[in-house]
Design a protein around this motif. Structure first.
Motif, PDB file in Angstrom:
ATOM      1  N   LEU A  11       0.778  -1.203   0.037  1.00 15.06           N
ATOM      2  CA  LEU A  11       0.010   0.065  -0.104  1.00 15.06           C
ATOM      3  C   LEU A  11       0.853   1.168   0.030  1.00 15.06           C
ATOM      4  O   LEU A  11       0.551   2.231  -0.727  1.00 15.06           O
ATOM      5  CB  LEU A  11      -0.831  -0.050   1.329  1.00 15.06           C
ATOM      6  N   ARG A  12       1.818   1.166   0.680  1.00 14.85           N
ATOM      7  CA  ARG A  12       2.669   2.568   0.916  1.00 14.85           C
ATOM      8  C   ARG A  12       3.610   2.505  -0.359  1.00 14.85           C
ATOM      9  O   ARG A  12       3.758   3.795  -0.911  1.00 14.85           O
ATOM     10  CB  ARG A  12       3.804   2.409   1.983  1.00 14.85           C
ATOM     11  N   ARG A  14       2.629   1.635  -3.433  1.00 15.46           N
ATOM     12  CA  ARG A  14       1.468   2.103  -4.200  1.00 15.46           C
ATOM     13  C   ARG A  14       1.264   3.548  -4.279  1.00 15.46           C
ATOM     14  O   ARG A  14       1.227   4.284  -5.200  1.00 15.46           O
ATOM     15  CB  ARG A  14       0.196   1.216  -4.190  1.00 15.46           C
ATOM     16  N   HIS A  15       1.032   3.853  -2.831  1.00 15.79           N
ATOM     17  CA  HIS A  15       0.798   5.420  -2.795  1.00 15.79           C
ATOM     18  C   HIS A  15       1.820   6.186  -3.172  1.00 15.79           C
ATOM     19  O   HIS A  15       1.484   7.380  -3.752  1.00 15.79           O
ATOM     20  CB  HIS A  15       0.284   5.650  -1.428  1.00 15.79           C
ATOM     21  N   ARG A  16       3.125   5.736  -3.079  1.00 13.89           N
ATOM     22  CA  ARG A  16       4.321   6.545  -3.465  1.00 13.89           C
ATOM     23  C   ARG A  16       4.169   6.547  -4.871  1.00 13.89           C
ATOM     24  O   ARG A  16       4.711   7.592  -5.498  1.00 13.89           O
ATOM     25  CB  ARG A  16       5.492   5.817  -2.819  1.00 13.89           C
ATOM     26  N   TYR A  18       1.812   6.795  -7.008  1.00 14.13           N
ATOM     27  CA  TYR A  18       0.781   7.769  -7.313  1.00 14.13           C
ATOM     28  C   TYR A  18       1.423   9.162  -7.243  1.00 14.13           C
ATOM     29  O   TYR A  18       1.264   9.832  -8.358  1.00 14.13           O
ATOM     30  CB  TYR A  18      -0.709   8.013  -6.566  1.00 14.13           C
ATOM     31  N   LEU A 121      -8.074   2.526  -7.124  1.00 11.31           N
ATOM     32  CA  LEU A 121      -8.259   3.611  -6.393  1.00 11.31           C
ATOM     33  C   LEU A 121      -9.773   3.410  -5.568  1.00 11.31           C
ATOM     34  O   LEU A 121      -9.850   3.608  -4.362  1.00 11.31           O
ATOM     35  CB  LEU A 121      -8.291   5.085  -7.112  1.00 11.31           C
ATOM     36  N   GLU A 124      -8.969   1.005  -2.580  1.00 11.90           N
ATOM     37  CA  GLU A 124      -8.114   1.540  -1.610  1.00 11.90           C
ATOM     38  C   GLU A 124      -9.014   1.494  -0.237  1.00 11.90           C
ATOM     39  O   GLU A 124      -9.863   1.835  -0.165  1.00 11.90           O
ATOM     40  CB  GLU A 124      -7.519   3.106  -1.873  1.00 11.90           C
ATOM     41  N   THR A 128      -6.377   9.028   1.305  1.00 11.99           N
ATOM     42  CA  THR A 128      -5.288   9.691   1.831  1.00 11.99           C
ATOM     43  C   THR A 128      -5.012  10.694   0.602  1.00 11.99           C
ATOM     44  O   THR A 128      -5.637  10.789  -0.445  1.00 11.99           O
ATOM     45  CB  THR A 128      -4.159   8.758   2.009  1.00 11.99           C
ATOM     46  N   SER A 130      -2.426  10.796  -0.858  1.00  8.01           N
ATOM     47  CA  SER A 130      -1.852  10.140  -2.243  1.00  8.01           C
ATOM     48  C   SER A 130      -2.858   9.524  -3.062  1.00  8.01           C
ATOM     49  O   SER A 130      -2.664   9.474  -4.162  1.00  8.01           O
ATOM     50  CB  SER A 130      -0.931   9.109  -1.478  1.00  8.01           C
ATOM     51  N   VAL A 131      -3.886   9.152  -2.455  1.00  5.86           N
ATOM     52  CA  VAL A 131      -5.232   8.611  -3.205  1.00  5.86           C
ATOM     53  C   VAL A 131      -5.787   9.631  -4.069  1.00  5.86           C
ATOM     54  O   VAL A 131      -6.034   9.574  -5.281  1.00  5.86           O
ATOM     55  CB  VAL A 131      -6.159   7.846  -2.350  1.00  5.86           C
ATOM     56  N   GLY A 134      -3.454  10.300  -6.783  1.00  4.71           N
ATOM     57  CA  GLY A 134      -3.376   9.295  -7.991  1.00  4.71           C
ATOM     58  C   GLY A 134      -4.676   9.525  -8.557  1.00  4.71           C
ATOM     59  O   GLY A 134      -4.528   9.296 -10.029  1.00  4.71           O
TER      60      GLY A 134
END
Length: 223
Positions: A11-12, A14-16, A18, A121, A124, A128, A130-131, A134
């Motif tokens: 998850l981290r 993936r968010h990075r 984005y 998305l 998720e 956040t 980051s989302v 994204g």
């Protein structure tokens, strides 16, 4: 929903991804004036973006079935980008012949990347910053696809464009990519519904491309 340590790591990452992808897209936009001088820069940025989508977003996506497909399409798009760009400047006839395959591969790749991003998305577990970034990244991908459409239209049907609204063209073959950065900027202007004067309003092909590019602006992103 209980997440394991592996899930949290993915998850981290993936968010990075984005954030990195959005940063590359914004950098591409900001570098368009420089790309007008150094034509290779736009192709280089598109290749970097494709790599970011494959390495940082698709790799850690919750969707696994289509992962090999996007890897294959991304690799093919990168290869065609290099060959097409070189051919248009050195072998115009080959460049024109590769235009349609080049654009189709890129559009399929970007479309699949957008669909995968939207699906990811919506799955998720947390909303956040980051989302949200994204979602913005996926929207900008539509603008990039629009820029590729305009570039293909320029190569295949330059009569659709108003030359007075484009940068001065070199005296070489008209089937070059000298105006590609300007067309990419025009596509983003269309996407935001600001509009652009680079296309003749009476040209049917230009009207179709304009409609395709501006259509996402009237849709909710993401719903």
């Amino acid at each position: 929903m209980r997440l394991t340590r592996v899930d949290i790591t993915r998850l981290r990452n993936r968010h990075r991804g984005y954030l990195i992808t959005l940063a590359v897209e914004v950098a591409l936009l900001l570098l368009l004036p420089l790309a007008q001088v150094h034509l290779w820069l736009l192709s280089a940025m598109l290749i970097v973006l494709a790599l970011m989508l494959m390495v940082f977003v698709s790799r850690y996506s919750l969707l696994r079935k289509t992962r090999p497909l996007i890897y294959g399409l991304g690799g093919l798009a990168i290869a065609l980008e290099v060959v097409w760009h070189v051919a248009l400047n050195g072998m115009p006839l080959l460049g024109r012949a590769l235009t349609i395959p080049h654009v189709i591969v890129w559009l399929v790749f970007l479309t699949l990347a957008v669909i995968r991003m939207v699906k990811t998305l919506t799955r998720e577990p947390f909303v956040t910053v980051s989302v949200v970034m994204g979602a913005a990244s996926g929207y900008l991908l539509v603008g990039l696809a629009g820029g590729l459409l305009l570039t293909a239209l320029w190569v295949l049907h330059p009569a659709a464009f108003d030359l007075t609204s484009l940068p001065p063209l070199p005296p070489s073959s008209g089937a070059n990519v000298a105006v590609a950065p300007a067309l990419m900027a025009a596509a983003f202007a269309m996407l935001t519904t600001i509009g652009t004067s680079v296309l003749h309003t009476s040209n049917v092909a230009g009207q179709v491309v304009t409609t395709v590019i501006t259509w996402p602006a009237s849709s909710t992103w993401p719903s």
